[in-house]
Write an enzyme that holds these catalytic residues in place. Structure first.
Site, PDB file in Angstrom:
ATOM      1  N   LYS A 172       0.834  -1.200   0.000  1.00  0.00           N
ATOM      2  CA  LYS A 172       0.000   0.000   0.000  1.00  0.00           C
ATOM      3  C   LYS A 172       0.872   1.255   0.000  1.00  0.00           C
ATOM      4  O   LYS A 172       0.694   2.156  -0.831  1.00  0.00           O
ATOM      5  CB  LYS A 172      -0.921   0.016   1.220  1.00  0.00           C
ATOM      6  CG  LYS A 172      -1.890   1.183   1.239  1.00  0.00           C
ATOM      7  CD  LYS A 172      -2.528   1.375   2.595  1.00  0.00           C
ATOM      8  CE  LYS A 172      -1.610   2.145   3.516  1.00  0.00           C
ATOM      9  NZ  LYS A 172      -2.247   2.582   4.767  1.00  0.00           N
ATOM     10  N   ASP A 190      -6.288   0.828   0.954  1.00  0.00           N
ATOM     11  CA  ASP A 190      -6.370   1.167   2.377  1.00  0.00           C
ATOM     12  C   ASP A 190      -7.736   0.734   2.903  1.00  0.00           C
ATOM     13  O   ASP A 190      -8.507   0.060   2.204  1.00  0.00           O
ATOM     14  CB  ASP A 190      -6.111   2.663   2.598  1.00  0.00           C
ATOM     15  CG  ASP A 190      -7.263   3.541   2.132  1.00  0.00           C
ATOM     16  OD1 ASP A 190      -8.177   3.035   1.433  1.00  0.00           O
ATOM     17  OD2 ASP A 190      -7.257   4.745   2.460  1.00  0.00           O
TER      18      ASP A 190
END
Length: 304
Positions: A172, A190
């Protein structure tokens, strides 16, 4: 002369040729299992849509969100890849606003990876205390700064495989840096992104890597970074975890989860985050425009 048929040996209710049965087990040797092939994420909707229908709906949602959030961007303040990398690591379990309030003092004192790598951990902890988990985050930012200094000449690498080797950096964080500092497409999975793509039934996967693969298959690679911004902005402003503002949502007609949140336009509008402190780049229609005369979601922006 005709060949004789090979007698079959019975195994349970099935019969297999004797030669095949002989090859099945070799005395004194243990069977070696072959590695299972890597599974590919197939394009398909949990709701049973065809692959084509799902792709069309997903891309339509992204186009609508692009009109609502034309200036969507990472909400962390940064001037260079190093600052973005550190800020993204610090953003775990806290808000971007809190990080933006903390990083100016950090970067003023430690402007380069070399500076932060040589920092006194106790002094860094004191600066990062407002971000929460400040001891673990201090170890991560000092550790990644040392790795950048020792292994990459003080420069943030522009490859995924290098970034994920740094302390505190996962896929991420790596895609945030690649997409916004280097212009290399990536999907940022996320908590907001995970919640919304499941709510929209783009996928029913729960593992972030599988979500990334499933959603990535619905869009051209060139869309991935902007798509991430659109989805995350929408999750922060309208499609909240506990009380989504369904009655003020510009993509309500395209959402299978419409009705999970407040559907009354006026009540829903009070749930919008921009009402409480700024909403740059937002374009919303009046509340009544989201429902038709029968109280159902009106066609989305640009619909024929």
């Amino acid at each position: 002369m005709a060949k004789k048929a090979v007698p079959a040996k019975s195994v349970g209710k099935k019969a297999v040729p004797a030669k095949a049965a002989a090859k099945k087990a070799v005395p004194g040797k243990s069977a070696v299992k072959k590695a299972a092939p890597v599974k590919k994420i197939a394009v398909g909707s949990p709701a049973g849509e065809t692959a084509t229908a799902l792709v069309r709906r997903a891309r339509r949602i992204n186009r609508e969100l692009a009109e609502v959030y034309p200036y969507a961007h990472p909400e962390l303040d940064f001037d260079n890849p190093f600052q973005l990398l550190v800020a993204t690591v610090l953003s775990a379990q806290t808000t971007d606003l809190r990080v933006n309030q903390t990083t100016p003092a950090l970067f003023a004192k430690y402007p380069t990876p070399e500076d932060l790598a040589a920092a006194n951990p106790e002094e860094v902890e004191e600066i990062l205390r407002p971000c929460g988990f400040f001891r673990a985050k201090t170890r991560s930012v000092i550790g990644l700064s040392k790795a950048l200094t020792e292994d990459f000449g003080g420069e943030v690498p522009g490859r995924l495989e290098d970034l994920v080797k740094l302390p505190g950096v996962g896929r991420k964080t790596a895609f945030v840096v690649l997409g916004n500092a280097y212009g290399r497409p990536g999907i940022t999975v996320d908590t907001h992104f995970q919640r919304l793509v499941r709510r929209w039934q783009w996928t029913d996967e729960t593992d972030p890597d599988k979500i990334e693969a499933a959603v990535g298959a619905l869009f051209p690679k060139s869309d991935w970074t902007d798509l991430s911004h659109h989805v995350i902005w929408h999750g922060r402003r309208i499609c909240h975890a506990r009380k989504p503002a369904c009655g003020a949502c510009p993509i309500a007609p395209l959402c299978p989860a419409y009705g999970e949140g407040e559907t009354d336009p006026e009540k829903a509008r009070k749930l919008l985050k921009y009402e409480k402190g700024g909403f740059p780049g937002q374009r919303l229609r009046p509340p009544q425009a989201y429902l038709d005369a029968g109280g159902k979601p009106a066609p989305p922006l640009g619909a024929a």
